[in-house]
Design an enzyme around this catalytic site. Structure first.
Site, PDB file in Angstrom:
ATOM      1  N   HIS A 178       0.848  -1.191   0.000  1.00  0.00           N
ATOM      2  CA  HIS A 178       0.000   0.000   0.000  1.00  0.00           C
ATOM      3  C   HIS A 178       0.888   1.247   0.000  1.00  0.00           C
ATOM      4  O   HIS A 178       2.053   1.196   0.419  1.00  0.00           O
ATOM      5  CB  HIS A 178      -0.891   0.022   1.229  1.00  0.00           C
TER       6      HIS A 178
ATOM      7  N   GLU B 237       0.988   3.770   1.927  1.00  0.00           N
ATOM      8  CA  GLU B 237       1.520   4.103   3.250  1.00  0.00           C
ATOM      9  C   GLU B 237       2.709   3.221   3.607  1.00  0.00           C
ATOM     10  O   GLU B 237       3.701   3.692   4.165  1.00  0.00           O
ATOM     11  CB  GLU B 237       0.438   3.925   4.338  1.00  0.00           C
TER      12      GLU B 237
ATOM     13  N   CYS C  68      -6.042   1.786   5.844  1.00  0.00           N
ATOM     14  CA  CYS C  68      -6.707   0.549   6.257  1.00  0.00           C
ATOM     15  C   CYS C  68      -6.158   0.142   7.634  1.00  0.00           C
ATOM     16  O   CYS C  68      -5.166   0.713   8.112  1.00  0.00           O
ATOM     17  CB  CYS C  68      -6.448  -0.546   5.223  1.00  0.00           C
TER      18      CYS C  68
ATOM     19  N   CYS D 217      -2.333  -0.662   7.635  1.00  0.00           N
ATOM     20  CA  CYS D 217      -1.465   0.511   7.566  1.00  0.00           C
ATOM     21  C   CYS D 217      -1.516   1.313   8.866  1.00  0.00           C
ATOM     22  O   CYS D 217      -0.492   1.812   9.329  1.00  0.00           O
ATOM     23  CB  CYS D 217      -1.837   1.382   6.370  1.00  0.00           C
TER      24      CYS D 217
END
Length: 149
Positions: A57, A59, A87, A90
């Site tokens: 992701h 992040e 999410c 993360c």
């Protein structure tokens, strides 16, 4: 007149640029930048398809780059700007990194960390949401509209 600072909008625009890079690569358009002492020290965008990695992701990519740049596993005195609410995975990683401040654009009512537990973040992490929310939201919603055609 905006209720957000010029810096918050400027850095969120940098995150939107990263989201555009994800879109260009066929990824869900989410982008992130990490700022320390007024300058961007790390950037990331979704790379799950490219890397065949469900943890890639925006992040997570940015966290890895920032901790390398700082030479520390902690993101003290750092702000993460991300176009979409993180999410739970993360958010938990941001907790472990002890991020000082999180700024996100669009909320994620289906998969965002606040749906599951706002306490996933470190207790000292400040949160600001809604910075350029419409632009961030439109980018993601347009992506999924196009995918469904």
């Amino acid at each position: 007149m905006s209720i957000f600072s010029n810096d918050d909008e400027r850095f969120m625009r940098a995150a939107l640029t990263e989201a555009g890079a994800a879109l260009d690569n066929g990824e869900v358009p989410v982008g992130a930048v990490i700022v320390s002492k007024g300058r961007i020290i790390a950037k990331g965008h979704n790379m799950t398809e490219q890397l065949h990695d469900p943890t890639a992701h925006a992040e997570m990519i940015a966290i890895t780059a920032a901790t390398e740049a700082l030479g520390s596993r902690y993101l003290e005195d750092c702000t993460l700007y991300v176009t979409l609410e993180p999410c739970p995975m993360c958010a938990a990683a941001l907790n472990w990194a002890q991020l000082t401040r999180l700024v996100f654009g669009a909320s994620d009512p289906k998969r965002g960390y606040t749906l599951f537990s706002p306490s996933l973040l470190h207790p000292r992490t400040e949160v600001l949401s809604g910075v350029l929310a419409q632009e961030c939201s439109t980018l993601v919603s347009d992506y999924f509209k196009e995918k469904r055609k």
